[in-house]
Design a protein around this motif. Structure first.
Motif, short mmCIF file in Angstrom:
data_model
loop_
_atom_site.label_atom_id
_atom_site.label_comp_id
_atom_site.label_asym_id
_atom_site.label_seq_id
_atom_site.Cartn_x
_atom_site.Cartn_y
_atom_site.Cartn_z
N ARG A 12 -23.39 28.07 -71.58
CA ARG A 12 -23.07 28.40 -72.96
C ARG A 12 -23.64 27.35 -73.91
N ALA A 55 -23.32 38.22 -72.09
CA ALA A 55 -21.95 38.05 -72.57
C ALA A 55 -21.81 36.75 -73.37
N LEU A 56 -22.42 35.69 -72.88
CA LEU A 56 -22.34 34.41 -73.59
C LEU A 56 -23.06 34.48 -74.94
N ASP A 59 -20.81 36.11 -77.32
CA ASP A 59 -19.80 35.16 -77.77
C ASP A 59 -20.32 34.27 -78.89
N ARG A 84 -16.95 41.85 -71.11
CA ARG A 84 -16.51 41.74 -72.51
C ARG A 84 -16.01 43.11 -72.99
N VAL A 87 -16.11 44.53 -76.79
CA VAL A 87 -17.09 43.82 -77.62
C VAL A 87 -18.26 44.76 -77.88
#
Length: 249
Positions: A12, A55-56, A59, A84, A87
């Protein structure tokens, strides 16, 4: 904290740093030509990278994710939804698309940027119509016409002269919505020349189809040139995610 959590936090942080650098490049490129950064969207090209990276990125605020191969994208989209749930991101198909993959793409893609023939247009129209009837999607498919700027058939795209004909074809359809044009700069040639050509094609298209405003152009190595010539979307992979891992075919 277990090893998996540590790896996730490390990845991340890497992606956040890369994303900041890419956004700085976009901001600087826009400032150099008097444009607002708000005029240029970013698509993260996640091909060959796992759903966990997608997914990161989500985010971190990335809302557009792009894939090149339908057979890789389909399971990745499903895994992203598992990682997620709830999302909302927009998935773009940016690689060459065979007509026999239209049905699968219609189930997961929000945008197809690589439309380059009347037969593909018709295949997508039928596939999207069936997906809408089956409840597999809830909205028409946004599409971009990929323009071939160097006449290399292995890279996909229609000739500039075919753009008006394909646009007219799509204007009669309710299942798909023409949103603009996409192109890749020819390898080994001046991207300024290529993107200036694409800008002219886009301008002529908008005279008859004002809603076709998008210009998807520019990648990790040439986004500054694309932005200087009016790109409204850059597609960035390597500068965001790093060198691509080797994958078996």
């Amino acid at each position: 904290m277990n090893e998996e959590d540590t790896d996730d936090r490390s990845r991340r942080a890497q992606l956040a740093e890369s994303l900041a650098r890419v956004r700085e490049r976009v901001d600087r490129a826009c400032a150099n030509v008097g444009r607002s950064p708000d005029e240029v969207a970013l698509s993260a090209v996640t091909k060959t990278f796992p759903a966990s990276d997608a997914a990161l990125l989500a985010d971190l605020g990335v809302t557009d994710l792009a894939e090149n191969r339908e057979q890789e994208a389909r399971p990745k989209v499903a895994e992203f939804q598992r990682l997620r749930p709830g999302v909302r991101v927009r998935w773009h198909m940016v690689g060459q698309l065979q007509r026999n993959k239209a049905r699968s793409v219609a189930r997961w893609a929000d945008v197809v940027e690589s439309v380059d023939s009347g037969r593909l247009v018709e295949a997508l129209r039928r596939a999207v119509g069936n997906a809408l009837e089956a409840g597999e999607r809830s909205a028409p498919l946004d599409v971009l016409l990929q323009v071939n700027l160097d006449q290399r058939t292995d890279r996909g795209g229609c000739s500039p002269g075919k753009v008006p004909e394909l646009a007219e074809m799509m204007a009669r359809m309710c299942e798909i919505q023409l949103c603009g044009v996409m192109a890749v700069a020819p390898l080994g040639e001046d991207p300024d020349v290529a993107f200036a050509t694409l800008s002219g094609i886009s301008e002529r298209l908008r005279r008859d189809f004002p809603e076709a405003r998008e210009v998807s152009a520019g990648m990790s190595g040439d986004l500054e040139s694309a932005i200087a010539h009016g790109s409204t979307r850059v597609r960035v992979g390597t500068s965001l995610l790093g060198g691509r891992p080797l994958v078996s075919r």
